[in-house]
Design an enzyme around this catalytic site. Structure first.
Site, mmCIF file in Angstrom:
data_model
loop_
_atom_site.group_PDB
_atom_site.id
_atom_site.type_symbol
_atom_site.label_atom_id
_atom_site.label_comp_id
_atom_site.label_asym_id
_atom_site.label_seq_id
_atom_site.Cartn_x
_atom_site.Cartn_y
_atom_site.Cartn_z
ATOM 1 N N CYS A 239 -2.290 2.261 -2.895
ATOM 2 C CA CYS A 239 -3.772 2.630 -4.186
ATOM 3 C C CYS A 239 -3.387 2.447 -5.151
ATOM 4 O O CYS A 239 -3.074 1.507 -5.772
ATOM 5 C CB CYS A 239 -4.844 4.016 -3.523
ATOM 6 N N ARG A 244 -4.346 7.159 -1.460
ATOM 7 C CA ARG A 244 -5.773 7.262 0.042
ATOM 8 C C ARG A 244 -5.034 6.114 0.807
ATOM 9 O O ARG A 244 -5.712 6.397 1.706
ATOM 10 C CB ARG A 244 -7.094 6.339 -1.190
#
Length: 281
Positions: A239, A244
């Site tokens: 990410c 994430r």
């Protein structure tokens, strides 16, 4: 079908029923630790993501020795069941989950829906800071099978689309280079916008429902397999700074049971700043 490892995801109700269980340590993991001091799950201790999960000097996750000190300070022993939850849809709690597994903690779980769901359900909050007896935590050697570094990602590019899958879990606008960071963050961390060549864009958020809880096994399987993300491939997720990506790693490795999933935690904040590395838009 149930998840491949159903025990790793627990409900808010389960957590409330185990608030005083001495074998369980509830841990709030926050990007913004002020949230914890405004009110947290009773008996939950705090992990400050920036301070506790990262090395203070070099760009790296917390060292093994410092992880051991952190666990000992929080009263976590090697056989403690650890339940993590936090802000930002459990992004940073998922990162912590990945670090716990990197250092070999056997029983670690994620509270489905995180801090937001707990509050929305009007479950109890407290400002009291709990204290537990210090332990002598001994971490395992790092499990490098679940982590990817820059050189490994570079050397993998010729094989992406063959027996490797590279997943960019950022938003579509980050993937195309229209923006450098999500709205939740200041625009920092990348000199160039875009994505790593051959990466496919499957945003982390596709795995969650409107209330922030994670979708069912059947829904997840359909989502990822329809994009060619199958368990026979090696999967590398990234990410911007790794949080994430850790969430998607959790979904793929823990809930779907994929055996070969790596987090490239250097992510775009590393790749997007290195001279002459290839970028696509």
């Amino acid at each position: 079908m149930s998840y491949a490892n159903p025990d790793v995801l627990v409900s808010t109700e389960w957590v409330q029923n185990n608030l005083n269980n001495p074998r369980i340590r509830i841990v709030e993991v926050d990007y913004d630790p002020s949230n914890y001091y405004q009110g947290h799950v009773p008996n939950a201790v705090l992990i400050d993501w920036k301070k506790d999960m990262n090395d203070p000097l070099i760009r790296d996750i917390v060292k093994k020795s410092d992880f051991e000190k952190l666990m000992s300070r929080l009263g976590i022993s090697n056989n403690t069941t650890v339940v993590l939850y936090g802000d930002f849809n459990n992004w940073f709690a998922a990162f912590a989950f990945w670090v716990f597994k990197y250092y070999g903690h056997k029983d670690v779980r994620l509270m489905n829906g995180g801090r937001k769901k707990w509050i929305e359900e009007d479950r109890p909050l407290t400002k009291e800071i709990p204290s537990f007896p210090q332990t002598n935590y001994i971490a395992s050697e790092p499990d490098e099978k679940i982590r990817a570094y820059l050189d490994y990602v570079k050397s993998s590019l010729p094989y992406v689309g063959v027996d490797k899958i590279l997943i960019d879990v950022r938003s579509p606008k980050e993937f195309t280079g229209e923006i450098l960071a999500p709205p939740e963050y200041p625009n920092e961390g990348g000199q160039r916008g875009g994505h790593i060549p051959k990466a496919i864009n499957i945003p982390w958020s596709i795995a969650v429902k409107e209330d922030g809880t994670i979708k069912s096994y059947e829904e997840l399987k359909k989502i990822y397999e329809s994009q060619g993300v199958t368990p026979d491939k090696e999967i590398i997720v990234y990410c911007r700074i790794g949080e994430r990506a850790s969430f998607t790693w959790f979904v793929l490795s823990q809930l779907l049971g994929y055996k070969n999933v790596k987090v490239y935690d250097g992510s775009w904040s590393e790749w997007g700043n290195i001279v002459r590395l290839p970028i696509e838009k």
